[in-house]
Design a protein around this motif. Sequence first.
Motif, PDB file in Angstrom:
ATOM      1  N   LEU A  98     -17.655  13.245 -41.646  1.00  0.00           N
ATOM      2  CA  LEU A  98     -16.331  13.211 -42.253  1.00  0.00           C
ATOM      3  C   LEU A  98     -15.257  12.935 -41.203  1.00  0.00           C
ATOM      4  CD1 LEU A  98     -16.598  16.271 -44.673  1.00  0.00           C
ATOM      5  CD2 LEU A  98     -16.769  13.837 -45.258  1.00  0.00           C
ATOM      6  N   PRO A  99     -14.143  12.327 -41.595  1.00  0.00           N
ATOM      7  CA  PRO A  99     -13.054  12.055 -40.640  1.00  0.00           C
ATOM      8  C   PRO A  99     -12.543  13.344 -40.004  1.00  0.00           C
ATOM      9  CG  PRO A  99     -12.706  10.871 -42.699  1.00  0.00           C
ATOM     10  CD  PRO A  99     -13.851  11.799 -42.946  1.00  0.00           C
ATOM     11  N   GLY A 100     -12.442  13.342 -38.679  1.00  0.00           N
ATOM     12  CA  GLY A 100     -11.894  14.488 -37.969  1.00  0.00           C
ATOM     13  C   GLY A 100     -12.840  15.648 -37.799  1.00  0.00           C
ATOM     14  N   ILE A 131     -13.286  20.949 -36.246  1.00  0.00           N
ATOM     15  CA  ILE A 131     -12.402  20.207 -37.136  1.00  0.00           C
ATOM     16  C   ILE A 131     -11.105  19.910 -36.398  1.00  0.00           C
ATOM     17  CG2 ILE A 131     -11.153  20.213 -39.331  1.00  0.00           C
ATOM     18  CD1 ILE A 131     -13.213  22.144 -40.424  1.00  0.00           C
ATOM     19  N   ARG A 132     -10.779  18.626 -36.317  1.00  0.00           N
ATOM     20  CA  ARG A 132      -9.542  18.178 -35.678  1.00  0.00           C
ATOM     21  C   ARG A 132      -9.406  18.712 -34.250  1.00  0.00           C
ATOM     22  NH1 ARG A 132      -4.823  17.943 -40.378  1.00  0.00           N
ATOM     23  NH2 ARG A 132      -5.447  15.880 -41.124  1.00  0.00           N
ATOM     24  N   GLY A 133     -10.498  18.644 -33.515  1.00  0.00           N
ATOM     25  CA  GLY A 133     -10.470  19.017 -32.111  1.00  0.00           C
ATOM     26  C   GLY A 133     -10.493  20.497 -31.840  1.00  0.00           C
ATOM     27  N   LEU A 134     -10.606  21.319 -32.861  1.00  0.00           N
ATOM     28  CA  LEU A 134     -10.653  22.769 -32.697  1.00  0.00           C
ATOM     29  C   LEU A 134     -12.061  23.256 -33.008  1.00  0.00           C
ATOM     30  CD1 LEU A 134      -7.230  23.581 -34.355  1.00  0.00           C
ATOM     31  CD2 LEU A 134      -7.815  23.969 -31.960  1.00  0.00           C
ATOM     32  N   GLY A 188     -23.820  -3.938 -54.366  1.00  0.00           N
ATOM     33  CA  GLY A 188     -24.744  -2.951 -53.831  1.00  0.00           C
ATOM     34  C   GLY A 188     -24.553  -2.684 -52.360  1.00  0.00           C
ATOM     35  N   PHE A 189     -23.954  -3.644 -51.641  1.00  0.00           N
ATOM     36  CA  PHE A 189     -23.666  -3.427 -50.229  1.00  0.00           C
ATOM     37  C   PHE A 189     -22.333  -2.684 -50.080  1.00  0.00           C
ATOM     38  CE2 PHE A 189     -26.553  -7.045 -49.928  1.00  0.00           C
ATOM     39  CZ  PHE A 189     -27.377  -6.656 -48.872  1.00  0.00           C
ATOM     40  N   GLY A 190     -22.237  -1.827 -49.075  1.00  0.00           N
ATOM     41  CA  GLY A 190     -20.994  -1.111 -48.843  1.00  0.00           C
ATOM     42  C   GLY A 190     -20.976  -0.459 -47.483  1.00  0.00           C
ATOM     43  N   THR A 191     -19.836   0.097 -47.137  1.00  0.00           N
ATOM     44  CA  THR A 191     -19.695   0.780 -45.862  1.00  0.00           C
ATOM     45  C   THR A 191     -18.682   1.906 -45.990  1.00  0.00           C
ATOM     46  OG1 THR A 191     -19.275   0.480 -43.490  1.00  0.00           O
ATOM     47  CG2 THR A 191     -17.857  -0.720 -44.991  1.00  0.00           C
ATOM     48  N   VAL A 192     -18.864   2.921 -45.171  1.00  0.00           N
ATOM     49  CA  VAL A 192     -17.913   4.021 -45.032  1.00  0.00           C
ATOM     50  C   VAL A 192     -17.698   4.221 -43.539  1.00  0.00           C
ATOM     51  CG1 VAL A 192     -17.393   6.428 -45.537  1.00  0.00           C
ATOM     52  CG2 VAL A 192     -18.806   5.106 -47.117  1.00  0.00           C
ATOM     53  N   MET A 193     -16.441   4.213 -43.116  1.00  0.00           N
ATOM     54  CA  MET A 193     -16.133   4.359 -41.697  1.00  0.00           C
ATOM     55  C   MET A 193     -14.972   5.328 -41.515  1.00  0.00           C
ATOM     56  SD  MET A 193     -16.349   0.455 -40.227  1.00  0.00           S
ATOM     57  CE  MET A 193     -17.834  -0.526 -40.414  1.00  0.00           C
ATOM     58  N   SER A 194     -14.963   5.986 -40.370  1.00  0.00           N
ATOM     59  CA  SER A 194     -13.841   6.852 -40.022  1.00  0.00           C
ATOM     60  C   SER A 194     -13.746   6.959 -38.514  1.00  0.00           C
ATOM     61  CB  SER A 194     -13.978   8.248 -40.644  1.00  0.00           C
ATOM     62  OG  SER A 194     -15.060   8.947 -40.059  1.00  0.00           O
ATOM     63  N   ALA A 195     -12.546   7.232 -38.041  1.00  0.00           N
ATOM     64  CA  ALA A 195     -12.313   7.407 -36.612  1.00  0.00           C
ATOM     65  C   ALA A 195     -11.182   8.402 -36.436  1.00  0.00           C
ATOM     66  CB  ALA A 195     -11.961   6.078 -35.941  1.00  0.00           C
ATOM     67  N   GLU A 249      -6.105  10.268 -37.688  1.00  0.00           N
ATOM     68  CA  GLU A 249      -7.387  10.006 -38.330  1.00  0.00           C
ATOM     69  C   GLU A 249      -7.253   8.819 -39.269  1.00  0.00           C
ATOM     70  OE1 GLU A 249      -8.375  14.799 -38.647  1.00  0.00           O
ATOM     71  OE2 GLU A 249      -7.905  13.607 -40.439  1.00  0.00           O
ATOM     72  N   ALA A 250      -8.300   8.037 -39.364  1.00  0.00           N
ATOM     73  CA  ALA A 250      -8.345   6.927 -40.306  1.00  0.00           C
ATOM     74  C   ALA A 250      -9.725   6.872 -40.935  1.00  0.00           C
ATOM     75  CB  ALA A 250      -8.025   5.607 -39.619  1.00  0.00           C
TER      76      ALA A 250
END
Length: 907
Positions: free
Chosen positions: A87-89, A104-107, A767-774, A751-752
């Motif tokens: 998950l993001p963060g 979570i979020r650097g903590l 049917g193709f897909g992606t999930v990304m986070s940074a 976060e994105a």
Amino acid sequence: MLLFKPSLLTLALAAAGASISAYAADDVTNTATADENIEVVKVTGIRRSLQESQSLKMSSSSIVEAISAEDIGKLPDVSIAESLARLPGVAAQRLDGRANVISIRGLGPDFTTATLNGREQTSVNDNRGVEFDQYPSELLNRVVVYKTPDASVMAQAIGGTVDMQTISPLTHGEQTFAVSLRGEMNDLGALNSGSDDKGYRGSVSYIDQFADDTIGIALGYSRMVSPNQEERWQAWGYPELDYNSDNPFVLGGAKPFVRSSELERDGFLGVIEFAPNDFFKSTVDIFYTKFFDDQRLRGIEIPGQWGAGWGNSGITALETQDGLVTKGIINDAAVVVRNDVNTRDAESLSVGWNNKFQVNNNWAVEADIAMSKSDRTDLGMESYSGTGRGNGNGAVDQLGFEYDGDGSYHFSHNLDYSDPNVIKLGGPFSWGNPVGPDSQDGFINKPEIEDDLKSVKLAAEYIFDEGAVRSVEFGVNYTEREKTKQDNGFYLTLKDYPDMQTVPDAYLLAPTSLDFFGMGNMLSYDSLAFYNDGNYTETNADTVDLSRATNSWQVAEDVTTAFVKANVDSELFDLPLSGNIGLQAVMTDQSSNGTVASVDSGTVVKTPRTASDSYTEWLPSLNLGLEVADGQMLRFAAARTLTRARMDKMNANANFSYNANPSDGVNWSGGAGNPELRPWLARQYDLSYENYFSDQGYFAVAVFYKDLENYVYDQRSEFNFGEIFPEVGGNPIGLVTQPQNGEGGYVQGVEASFSLDFGLFADVLSGFGTVMSASYNDSEVKETSDSDPTTLPGLSEKTFNATVYYENSGFEARVSSRYRSEFLGEVTAISLSRVNVNVAAETVVDAQVGYDFSESGIDALYGLSVLFQVNNLTNEPFTSYTGDDARHVRDYQNYGRNFMLGANYKF
């Protein structure tokens, strides 16, 4: 209640299966039906999970992240912690090859609270942080991570709140029976004699409704027998060669070993719901897990530069690179052959009873009672053997070593360390004298943890007929928590002391290979069976070890939280505005029972001590969401939050020494816990933009700033020993090192996240897909305004997650990668204590492929699906190091890959 006006997208998401658990907080909406003119296409598997998670995120008034099950008993990953780490963060720290605790979020884990169906959970460790591998993923329906709090969330934390949710059988609405079974194998093989590299995991779930859908039940059972193998390189440290600051650093000593473990975990879930009408609903849920981990560790401990006092004649440096001796010889080296055992037997039980009653169109009331209980018993045994008893006795070796560049060293040797005529039972070094000179032949730790929490919540909501304020919620929550640690430790001495003893044939095992670092085979034996058969004399460590005498404690908390929250549903600039504003008053009474200890004539003298404190904190919160366009939300949140101090630092223990004639006038000095320790406090601000452009696609970006009002540091403090020893004259005020609330600082980040179904662009890509986070995190926390910044445990500056998947016509394939930059982690040290170390950056890749025969057209196979998974596909090691030089490796752990093949069946 709707938190913003339902668009067609919102209704489509709900129709696709995004039903929300009745246990979720009121700000997560359950849209039960859609307009009849909307075409509903039922989706399953990965896309179903993504759609429901997106609906949860979209409909919440707080900033949240969510994970939803792909199907009954099937979360996206093999563990909750691994799913959370995508998950993001959110980032996870691995333990024995599996994701264990999260940041979570650097903590770090200290700043995260875990709940089950909204109720705070106890933990099996020394502190509050929940170890998420304790919870079987097969028995959970979804997990929601609250990054911003509101006043109705009782278990808040500065980092975030992780709410694990079980299924609601009445909301599920149909009879379902599901079973799954997977075989598991580790590709390192069985590294220790008697270990296994194969295991399994299975689960069964049953959901049904009775009495015209007024009674619903959900039952689930899961079992896991999971093997784990590890090749570990562990170093003592890196002093200067010849202890001269002008010389290069060199290996101080090493403790490499192989570990073979088998983790057994049983879990049970039971949910009963009773809803005789539209006005009343009563739910009882039970969640139980039992967890047993058996680890066998065998290796050779090698004193290096720090071993000159234990018999070797120093190190000859052969090659040096950039201030580090990378090749050399340990002259006249003696070693200790270790046959160690670690076991952990833990169980957790959570029981809750929730009742909701709609009095009329305006009034609703709720009553909830719950308990959570965790117990843990560890056994950590060290068994020593070598060529002679004590320093400078027995055969020695010339050990060559060379740094291999990946974090470990490779050795060469001359002795045969698997020969029972050369390696005998007994302590080869002068490490301890419990019953005589050089009489420490081993050590055994037997710590016990008990954690009990009870809670009662009474709440009400008044719904207004009109106006910008839709409703007001208020109530009170009361919790009692008590945690106890009993730290038992014993020195082990052979009954044949002072003689060394040849390992009896009854306990001998096949030699263990240490070829991974060049030491060949080593003598292996069943040390636990040898101990259980009464071959050692035990000496209680707390009678001779001052620090051990103050390791046991009991901490209790009574917390009363009164809250009020106004839910807003209005417009701003003709745009829908929703959210809440609230306030909590948190009143805490805390106390601890401990021990004050000192050494008198070589014997530890213990005096009981009890201390307590109380305080009240006010926690306002604000969450607002503005729907700036169809499917686009702009959110703002502000709150004052708290995280309670570590329980292992809140103890009333103290150890001290007394000097009748001190030069500085201070008679007393030592170390102590702090039962008056206050919580960490922070003011936090969040801003996010979320664009939901399809039922399986969104883009979100968020920024946050946490202003830490304080932080906990170990400081020299005045301590009144006169309260404990009133009969002793002189100045009773001493100085002790203890945790104190000091200056704070800040944590900030961005976060994105992005989810996309490629079928939006062309049918051929369906049917193709992606999930990304940074995410990017930054912090500055100082003990004082003039001190250097403190590194926050758990803070990784950068994290990145990416999943690419294909799901169509029953076929499914997915590759997931998670990256975490270096961070300060917490690991196990000597005598099972916990220490902070620098953990190197890592990228963990998992993959899976499968097929659902429900899409095959074969009626006899309807409901059957098969799956093949590989965890740690690229065999990423876990590496920690000391100081700023990443070559100063403290721990290098190679886990190998885990393969799983299995099937799921549902009808």
